[in-house]
Design an enzyme around this catalytic site. Structure first.
Site, mmCIF file in Angstrom:
data_model
loop_
_atom_site.group_PDB
_atom_site.id
_atom_site.type_symbol
_atom_site.label_atom_id
_atom_site.label_comp_id
_atom_site.label_asym_id
_atom_site.label_seq_id
_atom_site.Cartn_x
_atom_site.Cartn_y
_atom_site.Cartn_z
ATOM 1 N N HIS A 141 -3.136 12.358 -11.637
ATOM 2 C CA HIS A 141 -3.019 10.913 -11.404
ATOM 3 C C HIS A 141 -3.958 10.086 -12.283
ATOM 4 O O HIS A 141 -4.588 9.131 -11.831
ATOM 5 C CB HIS A 141 -3.265 10.594 -9.931
ATOM 6 C CG HIS A 141 -2.214 11.123 -8.999
ATOM 7 N ND1 HIS A 141 -0.917 11.366 -9.395
ATOM 8 C CD2 HIS A 141 -2.272 11.444 -7.680
ATOM 9 C CE1 HIS A 141 -0.220 11.815 -8.355
ATOM 10 N NE2 HIS A 141 -1.014 11.871 -7.310
ATOM 11 N N HIS B 134 1.898 5.432 -4.624
ATOM 12 C CA HIS B 134 1.543 6.559 -3.758
ATOM 13 C C HIS B 134 1.454 6.143 -2.290
ATOM 14 O O HIS B 134 0.544 6.562 -1.575
ATOM 15 C CB HIS B 134 0.217 7.169 -4.216
ATOM 16 C CG HIS B 134 0.084 8.633 -3.956
ATOM 17 N ND1 HIS B 134 0.077 9.160 -2.671
ATOM 18 C CD2 HIS B 134 -0.044 9.689 -4.793
ATOM 19 C CE1 HIS B 134 -0.073 10.473 -2.755
ATOM 20 N NE2 HIS B 134 -0.147 10.821 -4.027
ATOM 21 N N GLU C 210 7.284 9.755 -4.189
ATOM 22 C CA GLU C 210 6.769 9.206 -5.436
ATOM 23 C C GLU C 210 7.831 9.332 -6.536
ATOM 24 O O GLU C 210 8.032 10.411 -7.103
ATOM 25 C CB GLU C 210 5.495 9.941 -5.846
ATOM 26 C CG GLU C 210 4.408 9.940 -4.780
ATOM 27 C CD GLU C 210 3.404 11.052 -4.985
ATOM 28 O OE1 GLU C 210 2.710 11.051 -6.025
ATOM 29 O OE2 GLU C 210 3.323 11.949 -4.110
#
Length: 357
Positions: free
Chosen positions: A110, A183, A322
């Site tokens: 991420h 998220h 996601e």
């Protein structure tokens, strides 16, 4: 700042002393709160079948816990520059290798140690729509997190009476990679009253990308038929986890933390998923232009994080949907490319729809 269906208030202080602002978008019974730190979707309020309006996301009642990865858990955050995992944190473009920040075992996750979820975005109302809309902007400098190129990003949240839309755009001044997502942790029970093991899940995917024991895709596209990953017809999440408890893929991740290959051409608008809570009657649908979607079943929530209203978030207390390009795409030439070159524009659109039955 205020406008039709859009208001703002101070909500704390970011590292470095800048003010954090919490924006609220409202349309009918549906309400969304977004803060400019991390572009976080702080809350989403929607009615159940009895008309009770409750929050259906996990998170916090104040800004401070979002400012540290130790407590933020990426709750509701905008993720970039490259969502999901990049093996060994290494990226090679045009023969040059770039070392990204490693923050998930041997891999980058991420965006590294301080991805887009840990940055202060600028925010303004988006006048280009007749619904409440907030446009967030961030300029990621060349070399941030190890990524090449200066990347200019905008994400627009817009709200209707039956859904939340996210429009992602990005441009670069040098070859780089981009994979953006949100998220949010969804719990349709309302105010996180119970875990999501009773939620019914449907995913419009005939294949998924299996992973190794460090959660990196093997490069294979594996059919879901006959496996723990067959959600083409609705399946109760808890029943699937119990029925396939010995599945090595689920053991690697402690549950679902896998990318599904969405049916339909990449870039085309498609139905990705539907989640239904039989108790509250709430239905969450996901449509997207992205080729993949990561289903995460809250495996790493362990009860140590105390969120909104003093609620302790235990394992499987939410699920994430996601929308994205596939994990580790820079190392998988058969996966849809996440490369972005100067003169090109990255554009992606995802809609979360809310209804009852």
């Amino acid at each position: 700042m205020s406008g039709a269906g859009l208001s703002a208030r101070s909500w704390g202080t970011a590292p470095g002393g800048a003010e954090i602002t919490l924006y609220t978008l409202k349309c009918g019974d549906v309400r969304a709160s977004v803060m400019n730190y991390g572009g976080v979707l702080v809350g989403l309020w929607a009615p159940d079948r009895r008309g009770r309006v409750q929050d259906i996301t996990l998170g916090y009642d104040e800004a401070a816990p979002y400012l540290s990865r130790a407590t933020s858990a990426y709750f509701g955050a905008l993720i970039g520059r490259c969502a999901n995992r990049v093996a060994r944190g290494q990226l090679t473009l045009d023969g040059q290798t770039h070392q990204l920040e490693v923050n998930n075992g041997p891999h980058s996750l991420h965006g590294g140690e301080a991805g887009f979820d840990q940055r202060l975005w600028t925010a303004e109302p988006d006048p280009g729509t007749d619904r409440p809309a907030l446009r967030l902007r961030y300029v990621s400098p060349d070399g941030e997190g190890g990524y090449p190129g200066t990347l200019s990003v905008s994400v627009t949240y817009s709200l209707s009476a039956d859904g939340l839309n996210l429009l992602y755009r990005a441009e670069t001044d040098a070859p780089t990679v981009v994979n953006l997502t949100n998220h949010a942790y969804w719990n349709l029970s309302g105010d996180a009253a119970r875990d999501v093991l009773g939620h019914e899940v449907r995913v419009n995917a005939s294949d998924f990308t299996p992973i190794d024991d460090t959660l990196i895709p093997t490069g294979e596209l594996r059919p879901v038929a006959g496996t723990a990953f067959d959600f083409r017809t609705p399946r109760v999440l808890g029943e699937a986890l119990r029925a396939f408890a010995d599945d090595s893929q689920l053991r690697f991740a402690g549950g679902y933390d896998h990318n599904f290959v969405l049916s339909g051409p990449a870039g085309n608008w498609k139905g990705a998923a539907e989640v239904y809570d039989p108790v509250s009657g709430r239905v969450l649908t996901v449509h997207t232009t992205e080729p993949g979607m990561q289903l995460y079943s809250g495996n790493f929530l362990d009860g140590s994080l105390i969120g909104k209203g003093g609620r302790r978030y235990a394992r499987h207390w939410a699920l994430c949907l996601e929308t994205q390009h596939f994990p580790d795409s820079p190392h998988q030439p058969s996966f849809p490319s996440v490369r972005l070159d100067p003169g090109e524009r990255f554009e992606s659109h995802t809609r979360y729809g809310f209804s009852v039955r």
